[in-house]
Design a protein around this motif. Structure first.
Motif, short mmCIF file in Angstrom:
data_model
loop_
_atom_site.label_atom_id
_atom_site.label_comp_id
_atom_site.label_asym_id
_atom_site.label_seq_id
_atom_site.Cartn_x
_atom_site.Cartn_y
_atom_site.Cartn_z
N ALA A 454 40.73 31.33 35.94
CA ALA A 454 41.54 30.11 36.04
C ALA A 454 40.88 28.96 35.26
O ALA A 454 41.58 28.12 34.70
N ALA A 455 39.55 28.92 35.24
CA ALA A 455 38.86 27.86 34.51
C ALA A 455 39.17 27.94 33.02
O ALA A 455 39.41 26.92 32.37
N ILE A 481 42.27 29.59 44.10
CA ILE A 481 41.49 28.70 43.24
C ILE A 481 42.40 27.68 42.57
O ILE A 481 43.51 28.00 42.14
N ALA A 483 41.99 25.10 39.39
CA ALA A 483 41.12 24.76 38.26
C ALA A 483 41.69 23.57 37.51
O ALA A 483 42.90 23.45 37.35
N THR A 511 36.44 24.09 39.25
CA THR A 511 37.36 24.82 40.11
C THR A 511 37.04 24.56 41.57
O THR A 511 35.88 24.48 41.96
N ASN A 513 37.50 26.43 44.86
CA ASN A 513 37.80 27.73 45.44
C ASN A 513 38.10 27.59 46.92
O ASN A 513 37.44 26.80 47.62
#
Length: 559
Positions: A454-455, A481, A483, A511, A513
């Motif tokens: 996702a980052a 998550i 991001a 992110t 989480n």
């Protein structure tokens, strides 16, 4: 014109391996910056769906798909969804099918309900903000046109202009002339909606142009105003596929003209085709636009890079002596020099040795502590979430049964490979454990649209990304998550544009989480497993995103 034609589009091999924000490998990028910086020509900016998509609104195809989903008869809906007709023809069919079921509904109401979520407050993305910043920097000589139905551009302009000076126009009788007159005032900025304007809670600006018959009826008027806007101006096409005949026609007719016109392009995804092959095809296809239409395509790796190019154009306007492509100097503000300086500053601030990619020893423990503290600081993620939880039936946070969170910090890779900067990110630290061994961190995660991280997706899109996680042996507790890109301002220039920093860079991603699921995706999720993040409306989500930027700044410890 065509006998001795030589293409200046970036070579596909260079695009694949190189740093695409490069004045050396992309001559048209250099020409664009020199033209806009020198301010010898007025600037015409034509904006398409890509800008709306960066603000979480649907593409043209997705808009029609959402309209299709509202057809009541399931068999008719299924047939319509499988119809592979041209999008203009398909829009014609879908609107008629919906109106057959409800004769009282209007075209703009169908489009409105598909375009906007019921609870959505339209919040401009970074690309719209950069266009607004560029418009303010060049405000006496800039014209804005859009094929979009939404008010994303107007909302972004309000950060720089007084509300009374921002106005929307359409192609209704007298509309284009009124837009031209409005723009003559140096403090005014008008947005001409070539296909009409659909607002959430107000009347539309007609005519609405979406279907084949509407394009045929109003196309000549649209082409006329585009032709006039191209004349004696530097034109910049942003977020457009360049297949609209109302755009291609004026370009073709004026191709011998000397007025420069550029398009900024991120190669689109193609089903069952690798990103590399899709990019090669897009670049090869663009040679037709270059040769026959006089268009100068500039290809960028990601939507974040596209945004960076627009943002840097505004910086070049207010810092013309220091932002000079091809001129090497100690105080140069060109993108790669500023990014190198910014990343060195970030890595040094988190305790990295020169050329190191993660902190070690005490520096690693210090970063973990700062990330843990960043969750709790005033205005930080947990501070914001605790306040918001009260609006959602006292959603439980913390303890063994409530939702728990962790922060993970990613930075752009600062090293180079074979003389070229890698378009990758590194995980440099987390709030939940300290990495004592270098092998235990993620290194060189490639930034592309197909990334599982996702980052990396947040850096690619330049926009927040929410995703679910499949528990793994080394990360069993995390299920969701959120991001967001990390922005860094004032790395090389202290100039302001409308009170905002002119110098802005994306240096990584942070992110948040969660131990709960953040993205239902239509799946069956037990109420007790759904994250507070997934329950937030757009305004509250934006509050959380602001808190993540604050947490990143605190963790990187830039003072």
């Amino acid at each position: 014109m065509h006998g001795s034609f030589h293409s200046k589009i970036v070579d596909p091999g260079v695009f694949e391996k190189g740093d695409t924000f490069s004045f050396r490998s992309q001559p048209y990028l250099r020409e664009l910056f020199e033209t806009v910086r020198d301010r010898e020509l007025p600037l015409t900016i034509v904006v398409g769906a890509g800008v709306s998509m960066n603000s979480s609104l649907p593409s043209w195809r997705a808009l029609i798909d959402k309209m299709t989903a509202t057809i009541g008869d399931p068999e008719v809906r299924n047939l319509a969804s499988r119809d592979g007709a041209d999008l203009m023809r398909k829009a014609e069919i879908i609107l008629q099918l919906i109106k057959d079921e409800n004769r009282n509904i209007q075209d703009h109401e169908i489009i409105r309900d598909a375009l906007y979520q019921r609870d959505l407050q339209v919040i401009p993305g970074e690309l719209a903000k950069s266009i607004a910043r560029l418009t303010y920097a060049t405000r006496a000589d800039t014209r804005l046109l859009t094929t979009n139905f939404d008010i994303i551009l107007e909302e972004s302009l309000l950060a720089y202009f007084d509300e009374k000076d921002v106005k929307s126009f359409s192609m209704r009788p007298g509309g284009s002339a009124a837009w031209t007159d409005w723009n003559r005032h140096p403090d005014h900025v008008g947005v001409l909606h070539l296909h009409g304007l659909v607002r959430q809670a107000r009347n539309p600006e007609e005519p609405i142009i979406l279907t084949e018959s509407q394009f045929l009826k109003y196309g000549a008027q649209v082409r006329e105003i585009i032709s006039a806007s191209l004349e004696n101006a530097c034109t910049l096409f942003i977020g457009l596929g360049m297949s609209d005949p109302n755009l291609v026609g004026p370009l073709y007719e004026s191709a011998p003209a000397t007025s420069p016109r550029f398009s900024l392009v991120v190669p689109p995804a193609v089903d069952d085709v690798s990103p590399t092959q899709a990019a090669r095809y897009a670049i090869s296809s663009a040679r037709y636009l270059e040769k026959m239409l006089g268009l100068k395509p500039i290809f960028l790796k990601s939507h974040s890079q596209l945004n960076q190019a627009i943002s840097d154009l505004a910086l070049a306007v207010v810092e013309p002596d220091r932002y000079r492509p091809g001129v090497e100097s100690a105080d140069s503000l060109v993108y790669n020099r500023r990014l190198t300086k910014a990343l060195d500053t970030c890595y040094t601030a988190i305790g990295c040795e020169p050329l190191a990619e993660i902190p070690a020893g005490d520096a690693a423990e210090d970063l973990t502590t700062r990330l843990h503290d960043a969750l709790e600081i005033p205005g930080g993620p947990l501070d914001v979430l605790r306040d918001l939880a009260q609006d959602y039936d006292e959603h439980a946070l913390g303890s063994n049964t409530g939702e728990n969170f962790g922060l993970f910090l990613w930075l752009r890779t600062r090293g180079q490979e074979n003389g070229r900067r890698r378009y990758t990110i590194n995980l440099v630290g987390t709030s939940v454990y300290t990495h004592r061994e270098e092998w235990s961190l993620r290194h060189h995660v490639t930034v592309d649209r197909g990334s599982d991280f996702a980052a990396a997706q947040a850096v690619f899109t330049g926009a927040p990304q929410a995703a679910n996680l499949t528990p793994s042996p080394i990360a069993q507790i995390w299920r969701g998550i959120l991001a967001a890109p990390i922005l860094m301002s004032g790395t090389g220039s202290d100039q302001l544009i409308g009170g905002e920093p002119a110098d802005v860079l994306t240096v990584g991603a942070i992110t948040l989480n969660s131990t709960f699921v953040v993205n239902p995706n239509g799946d069956e999720v037990a109420p007790g497993d759904l994250s507070l993040i997934s329950k937030l409306d757009s305004e509250r989500t934006n509050q959380l995103l602001v808190s993540l930027q604050l947490a990143a700044e605190y963790a990187i410890n830039l003072g």
